[in-house]
Motif scaffolding. Structure first.
Motif, short mmCIF file in Angstrom:
data_model
loop_
_atom_site.label_atom_id
_atom_site.label_comp_id
_atom_site.label_asym_id
_atom_site.label_seq_id
_atom_site.Cartn_x
_atom_site.Cartn_y
_atom_site.Cartn_z
N LEU A 1 50.01 -4.28 37.13
CA LEU A 1 50.93 -4.67 36.68
C LEU A 1 51.64 -5.61 37.61
O LEU A 1 52.59 -6.11 37.25
N LEU B 1 57.91 2.29 38.30
CA LEU B 1 57.23 3.00 37.21
C LEU B 1 58.20 4.25 36.91
O LEU B 1 58.17 5.04 36.00
N ILE C 1 48.20 1.85 38.30
CA ILE C 1 48.90 1.33 37.41
C ILE C 1 49.94 0.25 37.83
O ILE C 1 49.91 -0.84 37.20
N ALA C 2 50.65 0.56 38.70
CA ALA C 2 51.39 -0.43 39.52
C ALA C 2 50.84 -1.56 39.84
O ALA C 2 51.38 -2.80 39.68
N MET D 1 57.54 1.10 32.79
CA MET D 1 55.93 0.48 32.68
C MET D 1 55.96 -0.41 31.31
O MET D 1 55.31 -1.54 31.60
N ALA E 1 49.27 6.53 39.14
CA ALA E 1 50.61 5.70 38.97
C ALA E 1 50.48 4.62 39.82
O ALA E 1 50.67 3.33 39.47
N ARG F 1 57.13 -4.26 31.58
CA ARG F 1 56.48 -4.91 32.43
C ARG F 1 55.07 -5.36 31.76
O ARG F 1 54.55 -6.47 31.72
N ARG F 2 54.48 -4.36 30.98
CA ARG F 2 53.25 -4.41 30.33
C ARG F 2 53.60 -5.52 29.08
O ARG F 2 52.61 -6.37 29.03
N GLU G 1 53.55 6.45 29.16
CA GLU G 1 55.04 5.64 28.71
C GLU G 1 55.91 6.59 28.00
O GLU G 1 57.08 6.47 28.25
#
Length: 93
Positions: free
Chosen positions: A52, A59, A48-49, A1, A45, A4-5, A34
């Motif tokens: 992003l 992830l 979050i995916a 993660m 999750a 990409r973040r 993280e």
């Protein structure tokens, strides 16, 4: 993660806020995810995916190179993805 973040130039706080975590605790929660201190529930999750712009499996990749490969495959059209995977599998056989 994290990779990409960072590519997006987003802070942990921004990711947390985007998925609905209170601003006051979002940085700490995303940091724990993280670092692997805490495992987010699958629903979190997935959020979050989505935020992003990556597949959920991204992830859970332990190596950055595998995550990058998965991301590239995911961005292909379904037909190109199928052809690419078939080509790779044929070369391994």
């Amino acid at each position: 993660m994290r990779s990409r973040r960072e590519e997006l130039g987003w802070s942990q706080e921004k990711v947390g806020v985007l998925i609905g975590i209170d601003e006051s605790s979002s940085r700490a929660r995303i940091s724990r995810y993280e670092l692997g201190t805490h495992e987010p529930p699958v629903k979190t999750a997935r959020q979050i995916a989505d935020a992003l712009g990556v597949p959920l499996a991204y992830l859970y990749c332990e190596e950055d190179e595998v995550a990058q490969l998965l991301f590239v495959l995911w961005t292909l059209t379904p037909s190109l993805r199928h052809r690419s995977v078939s080509l790779w599998l044929n070369q391994l056989a």
